[in-house]
Scaffold this motif. Structure first.
Motif, PDB file in Angstrom:
ATOM      1  N   LEU A   1       0.944  -1.319   0.183  1.00  0.00           N
ATOM      2  CA  LEU A   1      -0.076  -0.210   0.041  1.00  0.00           C
ATOM      3  C   LEU A   1       0.775   1.223  -0.062  1.00  0.00           C
ATOM      4  O   LEU A   1       1.800   1.110   0.678  1.00  0.00           O
ATOM      5  CB  LEU A   1      -0.787   0.113   1.168  1.00  0.00           C
ATOM      6  CG  LEU A   1      -2.036  -0.983   1.490  1.00  0.00           C
ATOM      7  CD1 LEU A   1      -2.669  -0.773   2.630  1.00  0.00           C
ATOM      8  CD2 LEU A   1      -3.049  -1.032   0.228  1.00  0.00           C
ATOM      9  N   GLU A   2       0.239   2.351  -0.556  1.00  0.00           N
ATOM     10  CA  GLU A   2       1.200   3.467  -0.540  1.00  0.00           C
ATOM     11  C   GLU A   2       1.115   4.025   1.153  1.00  0.00           C
ATOM     12  O   GLU A   2      -0.072   4.278   1.437  1.00  0.00           O
ATOM     13  CB  GLU A   2       0.310   4.550  -1.349  1.00  0.00           C
ATOM     14  CG  GLU A   2       1.055   5.938  -1.667  1.00  0.00           C
ATOM     15  CD  GLU A   2       2.515   5.715  -2.233  1.00  0.00           C
ATOM     16  OE1 GLU A   2       3.182   6.692  -1.821  1.00  0.00           O
ATOM     17  OE2 GLU A   2       2.623   5.162  -3.214  1.00  0.00           O
TER      18      GLU A   2
ATOM     19  N   GLY B   1       0.652   6.098   4.378  1.00  0.00           N
ATOM     20  CA  GLY B   1      -0.043   7.446   4.319  1.00  0.00           C
ATOM     21  C   GLY B   1      -0.024   7.617   6.156  1.00  0.00           C
ATOM     22  O   GLY B   1       0.957   7.295   6.584  1.00  0.00           O
TER      23      GLY B   1
ATOM     24  N   TRP C   1       5.153   4.769   6.935  1.00  0.00           N
ATOM     25  CA  TRP C   1       3.933   5.459   7.442  1.00  0.00           C
ATOM     26  C   TRP C   1       4.026   6.573   8.368  1.00  0.00           C
ATOM     27  O   TRP C   1       5.122   6.621   8.952  1.00  0.00           O
ATOM     28  CB  TRP C   1       3.134   4.222   7.831  1.00  0.00           C
ATOM     29  CG  TRP C   1       2.471   3.403   6.872  1.00  0.00           C
ATOM     30  CD1 TRP C   1       3.316   2.365   6.636  1.00  0.00           C
ATOM     31  CD2 TRP C   1       1.377   3.425   6.294  1.00  0.00           C
ATOM     32  NE1 TRP C   1       2.571   1.685   5.630  1.00  0.00           N
ATOM     33  CE2 TRP C   1       1.173   2.317   5.429  1.00  0.00           C
ATOM     34  CE3 TRP C   1       0.215   4.310   6.197  1.00  0.00           C
ATOM     35  CZ2 TRP C   1       0.105   1.767   4.703  1.00  0.00           C
ATOM     36  CZ3 TRP C   1      -0.869   3.809   5.459  1.00  0.00           C
ATOM     37  CH2 TRP C   1      -0.759   2.947   4.657  1.00  0.00           C
TER      38      TRP C   1
ATOM     39  N   ASP D   1      -5.583   7.548   7.092  1.00  0.00           N
ATOM     40  CA  ASP D   1      -5.609   6.557   5.698  1.00  0.00           C
ATOM     41  C   ASP D   1      -5.882   4.934   6.198  1.00  0.00           C
ATOM     42  O   ASP D   1      -6.365   4.382   5.257  1.00  0.00           O
ATOM     43  CB  ASP D   1      -4.507   6.665   4.808  1.00  0.00           C
ATOM     44  CG  ASP D   1      -4.208   8.121   4.212  1.00  0.00           C
ATOM     45  OD1 ASP D   1      -5.297   8.680   3.933  1.00  0.00           O
ATOM     46  OD2 ASP D   1      -3.176   8.562   4.645  1.00  0.00           O
TER      47      ASP D   1
END
Length: 131
Positions: free
Chosen positions: A32-33, A35, A56, A101
């Motif tokens: 996952l990106e 955030g 993160w 997020d």
């Protein structure tokens, strides 16, 4: 369970659950990106520190002062930054609404009468489209 119980548990030598992240959580976040990530009841910080190293921006909280201190020490040893607050899922979490997020709950021990309310409060911390 109160901070006193967890302070006693985390006062033991070493890390109660180790220093590596929960496998399920790390598998869910991998790919996952990165955030903003909320980690309630984070204990000694193994997940928070791992997530911060993966990029993160982490806000963790727990009722245990000992857990927080060990988490911040682990973060320092691994040269990452996390934000770690002393609070409970039973507290008013309205200041967290819509800010994250992703949210990760790992082995959150709650009595049945608090569980639904706490899960809803934590879910409200997600921004639109959050996981």
């Amino acid at each position: 369970m109160t901070g006193t119980f967890w302070d006693q548990r985390f006062a033991e030598r070493g890390f109660a659950y180790g220093e590596e992240p929960n496998v399920f959580l790390s598998n869910q976040l991998n790919g996952l990106e990165p955030g903003s990530l909320l980690l309630p009841a984070e204990g000694e910080g193994r997940n928070a520190v791992w997530a911060a190293a993966a990029g993160w921006r982490v806000l963790a909280f727990d009722t245990s002062t000992v857990g927080r201190d060990k988490a911040l020490d682990l973060a320092n040893r691994r040269s990452v930054s996390i934000t770690y607050e002393l609070r409970s899922v039973a507290d008013d979490l309205s200041d967290l609404e819509g800010r994250f997020d992703a949210v990760g709950l790992v082995y959150l021990h709650l009595p049945p009468e608090l569980r639904t309310r706490a899960h809803r409060a934590v879910a409200r911390a997600l921004a639109p489209g959050g996981i």
